[in-house]
Write a protein that holds these residues in place. Structure first.
Motif, PDB file in Angstrom:
ATOM      1  N   ALA A 178     -23.693  58.785 -54.700  1.00 51.58           N
ATOM      2  CA  ALA A 178     -22.826  58.370 -53.601  1.00 51.58           C
ATOM      3  C   ALA A 178     -22.484  59.577 -52.737  1.00 51.58           C
ATOM      4  N   VAL A 179     -22.398  59.348 -51.434  1.00 50.42           N
ATOM      5  CA  VAL A 179     -21.984  60.381 -50.481  1.00 50.42           C
ATOM      6  C   VAL A 179     -20.979  59.751 -49.524  1.00 50.42           C
ATOM      7  N   ALA A 180     -19.855  60.421 -49.311  1.00 53.51           N
ATOM      8  CA  ALA A 180     -18.840  59.941 -48.373  1.00 53.51           C
ATOM      9  C   ALA A 180     -18.519  61.047 -47.374  1.00 53.51           C
ATOM     10  N   PHE A 181     -18.387  60.665 -46.106  1.00 50.65           N
ATOM     11  CA  PHE A 181     -18.068  61.617 -45.039  1.00 50.65           C
ATOM     12  C   PHE A 181     -16.814  61.140 -44.325  1.00 50.65           C
ATOM     13  N   GLU A 182     -15.827  62.016 -44.245  1.00 53.52           N
ATOM     14  CA  GLU A 182     -14.575  61.701 -43.561  1.00 53.52           C
ATOM     15  C   GLU A 182     -14.267  62.791 -42.542  1.00 53.52           C
ATOM     16  N   LYS A 183     -13.641  62.400 -41.431  1.00 52.38           N
ATOM     17  CA  LYS A 183     -13.250  63.402 -40.437  1.00 52.38           C
ATOM     18  C   LYS A 183     -12.013  62.920 -39.686  1.00 52.38           C
ATOM     19  N   PHE A 184     -11.354  63.861 -39.011  1.00 53.66           N
ATOM     20  CA  PHE A 184     -10.224  63.521 -38.158  1.00 53.66           C
ATOM     21  C   PHE A 184     -10.434  64.159 -36.794  1.00 53.66           C
ATOM     22  N   ARG A 185     -10.191  63.373 -35.757  1.00 54.97           N
ATOM     23  CA  ARG A 185     -10.269  63.846 -34.366  1.00 54.97           C
ATOM     24  C   ARG A 185      -9.183  63.118 -33.589  1.00 54.97           C
ATOM     25  N   HIS A 186      -8.717  63.690 -32.498  1.00 52.08           N
ATOM     26  CA  HIS A 186      -7.646  63.061 -31.729  1.00 52.08           C
ATOM     27  C   HIS A 186      -8.152  61.851 -30.950  1.00 52.08           C
ATOM     28  N   ARG A 187      -9.317  61.996 -30.300  1.00 49.16           N
ATOM     29  CA  ARG A 187      -9.898  60.895 -29.531  1.00 49.16           C
ATOM     30  C   ARG A 187     -11.293  60.607 -30.062  1.00 49.16           C
TER      31      ARG A 187
END
Length: 285
Positions: A178-187
């Protein structure tokens, strides 16, 4: 923008020869999403641009004999987003389809992102996170390097002036469960402030036999977190892993300035989320 000469070879060997002939003032260009901006503000002033967009061998996807996924470096995000890929290789398509906006995805390339080495970009973080290898062609011959370490610093890679990134190679499906990718950006069209990739191989006993946790955006280059991976292999909770990741990537982050504390908290939260998702996917295999 400073005037330049446009060169359009139709083979990788031809492009390498042109880069060598006009070095150190030549630059390779594929989609040009980052380089064109640098030309406009004159932070880059090449005398020659060597276009890679007409080189068929640098585009497309194929499966190698060992099961690795070979992605041509000039393959656009739009092509990747439309690809139907099995298992965790499909996360590559998900990442490509959820970055920037449609015009950028139509022109931007996976190799361009890696060679730009912007710490905020998704593809360098993802490639490092899954242990990808990079194929490089140059005047002195071909070589293969790990994605981890390809970026020497923000905006700087280990490519020589007469070398071209030709392909990104993802490991065979059996490498990870399993591979999971998470990120945070304003827009939605912004680059990530922080991203996290979690790759797991199931130990069949409720723990991870092998784990890899990589953080992008918070430091000049993506960072793989060995301490967090060891916790995962030992059966630690996602929350414990998130805290360890934040502390290892940004030591003393809770006592730093506002921007550092913000990224520290993002790492903790995104790492926990990525681990939870990866563990959940493993348990449903």
């Amino acid at each position: 923008m400073k005037p330049f000469t446009w060169l359009a070879p139709d083979t990788t060997a031809g492009a390498v020869a042109m880069l060598r002939e006009y070095a150190p003032d030549a630059r390779a260009i594929a989609g040009g999403q980052s380089l064109l901006l640098a030309l406009k503000d004159r932070s880059a002033r090449p005398t020659h641009l060597v276009s890679l967009s007409g080189i068929d061998e640098l585009t497309g996807l194929r499966t190698a004999d060992d099961g690795s996924l070979v992605v041509g470096a000039a393959t656009t995000y739009a092509v990747l987003a439309r690809a139907s890929l099995p298992g965790w290789h499909g996360v590559l398509a998900e990442v490509a389809g959820d970055l920037a906006d449609r015009p950028v995805r139509n022109r931007g390339t996976i190799g361009g992102a890696l060679c730009t080495a912007d710490p905020r970009y998704d593809m360098p973080a993802f490639a490092t996170g899954v242990g990808a290898r990079l194929q490089v062609g140059g005047a002195s011959g071909d070589r293969v390097v790990a994605a981890e370490g390809f970026a020497a610093d923000a905006g700087v890679t280990t490519l020589g002036p007469d070398e071209i990134l030709t392909a990104v190679v993802l490991p065979p499906l059996g490498t990870w469960d399993a591979v999971a990718f998470e990120k945070f950006r304003h827009r939605v069209f912004d680059a990530a402030i922080v991203s996290v990739t979690c790759a797991l191989r199931d130990g069949r006993d409720g723990t991870a036999a092998e784990a890899r946790l990589t953080v992008g955006g918070a430091t000049p280059v993506p960072v793989t977190v060995p301490g967090a991976a060891a916790l995962l292999a030992g059966g630690a909770s996602a929350a414990e892993v998130g805290t360890r990741a934040a502390d290892e990537v940004l030591p003393g982050g809770t006592a730093g300035g506002e921007a550092v504390r913000y990224r520290h908290e993002l790492i903790r939260s995104l790492a926990r989320r990525a681990v939870d998702r990866a563990l959940s996917d493993v348990r449903t295999v």
